[in-house]
Design a protein around this motif. Structure first.
Motif, PDB file in Angstrom:
ATOM      1  N   THR A  26       0.841  -1.201   0.000  1.00  0.00           N
ATOM      2  CA  THR A  26       0.000   0.000   0.000  1.00  0.00           C
ATOM      3  C   THR A  26       0.877   1.252   0.000  1.00  0.00           C
ATOM      4  N   ARG A  27       2.184   1.074   0.231  1.00  0.00           N
ATOM      5  CA  ARG A  27       3.098   2.239   0.246  1.00  0.00           C
ATOM      6  C   ARG A  27       4.201   2.135  -0.789  1.00  0.00           C
ATOM      7  N   VAL A  46      -3.438   0.171  -5.283  1.00  0.00           N
ATOM      8  CA  VAL A  46      -2.351  -0.825  -5.288  1.00  0.00           C
ATOM      9  C   VAL A  46      -2.351  -1.582  -6.609  1.00  0.00           C
ATOM     10  N   LEU A  62      -7.030  -7.075  -0.352  1.00  0.00           N
ATOM     11  CA  LEU A  62      -6.723  -5.870   0.425  1.00  0.00           C
ATOM     12  C   LEU A  62      -8.023  -5.210   0.871  1.00  0.00           C
ATOM     13  N   ASP A  75      -7.802   0.325  -0.391  1.00  0.00           N
ATOM     14  CA  ASP A  75      -6.426   0.194  -0.887  1.00  0.00           C
ATOM     15  C   ASP A  75      -6.355  -0.484  -2.253  1.00  0.00           C
ATOM     16  N   ARG A  76      -7.398  -1.234  -2.589  1.00  0.00           N
ATOM     17  CA  ARG A  76      -7.285  -2.159  -3.719  1.00  0.00           C
ATOM     18  C   ARG A  76      -6.978  -1.452  -5.055  1.00  0.00           C
TER      19      ARG A  76
END
Ligand SMILES: C[S@@+](CC[C@H](N)C(=O)[O-])C[C@H]1O[C@@H](n2cnc3c(N)ncnc32)[C@H](O)[C@@H]1O
Length: 214
Positions: free
Chosen positions: A107-108, A134, A126, A130-131
């Motif tokens: 996620t980062r 990402v 996720l 976030d999905r």
């Protein structure tokens, strides 16, 4: 896993600490074998550079490396990564040398753009928020001519308590620019899996494979 470990496993969330604990309380979470949809979709691809996103205990990464791929295997569980690296060294030291195990929170972390001939995310579920970002970064990491392979669980008896983490191949396909991507597989596939009590259960995978045109 014994019953206590199963109960504890089901109570855990999906953040980094929870995944770390999920791996820590069980000697092995996964079979160690390559996932079936990866085998189906990648068996005929010429080896190149692959990114395995959420690589877990490394069964897919080692299978790809055994077929000549240079693999970046990324996960945020240090326990899983250490277990994967040890298993790879034990089972196939030659192939293990073609895998780079990367500790990263996807996620980062932004993988290098256009760098991989195959980006595979197998059961990489996720939180919904976030999905899309990402998966967009994973798609951006695919080189021209390369494949994006996203495989998820279709909700079943095996998966309870996390409805917002499921997605469909169609939802992922809808995020891809049709001017850039050819969607070559977008479907659900039935198979069987071993349930917690060891009995066979019907399950299904949602499978997206898209090839980057440019
Ligand atoms: C269901 S497991 C699948 C593992 C492997 N792909 C397989 O099929 O055996 C999901 C994996 O994604 C990892 N994961 C979940 N969220 C992540 C994140 N934000 N960044 C990196 N890894 C993550 C977990 O640690 C876990 O190993």
């Amino acid at each position: 896993m014994d019953d206590d470990a199963h109960r504890r496993h089901a109570e855990l969330g999906f953040d980094e600490a929870s995944w770390e604990e999920r791996y820590r309380i069980a000697p092995a979470l996964w079979s160690g074998r390559a996932n079936p949809q990866l085998v189906t979709e990648a068996a005929d691809l010429p080896p190149g550079r692959a990114l395995d996103a959420g690589s877990g205990e490394g069964g897919d990464a080692l299978w790809l490396a055994g077929r000549g791929w240079q693999v970046t295997a990324a996960d945020f569980s240090t326990v899983a990564l250490a277990r994967a690296a040890a298993a790879a060294e034990r089972l196939d030291p030659g192939a293990a040398g073609r895998v780079e195990w990367v500790h990263a929170d996807l996620t980062r972390w932004t993988p290098p753009a256009g760098a991989f001939d195959l980006v595979s995310a197998q059961y990489f579920h996720l939180p919904a928020a976030d999905r899309d970002p990402v998966f967009a970064r994973l798609a951006a990491a695919v080189a021209p001519g390369g494949s994006l392979l996203v495989v998820g669980h279709v909700a079943s008896e095996l998966h309870t308590g996390m409805p917002e983490m499921f997605f469909t191949a169609q939802q992922v396909a809808a995020t891809l620019d049709p001017g850039v991507w050819d969607v070559v597989v977008c479907e659900d596939r039935a198979r069987t899996a071993s349930g917690p009590a060891g009995h066979e259960l019907p399950v299904a995978d949602t499978v997206l494979r898209a090839v980057r045109r440019r």
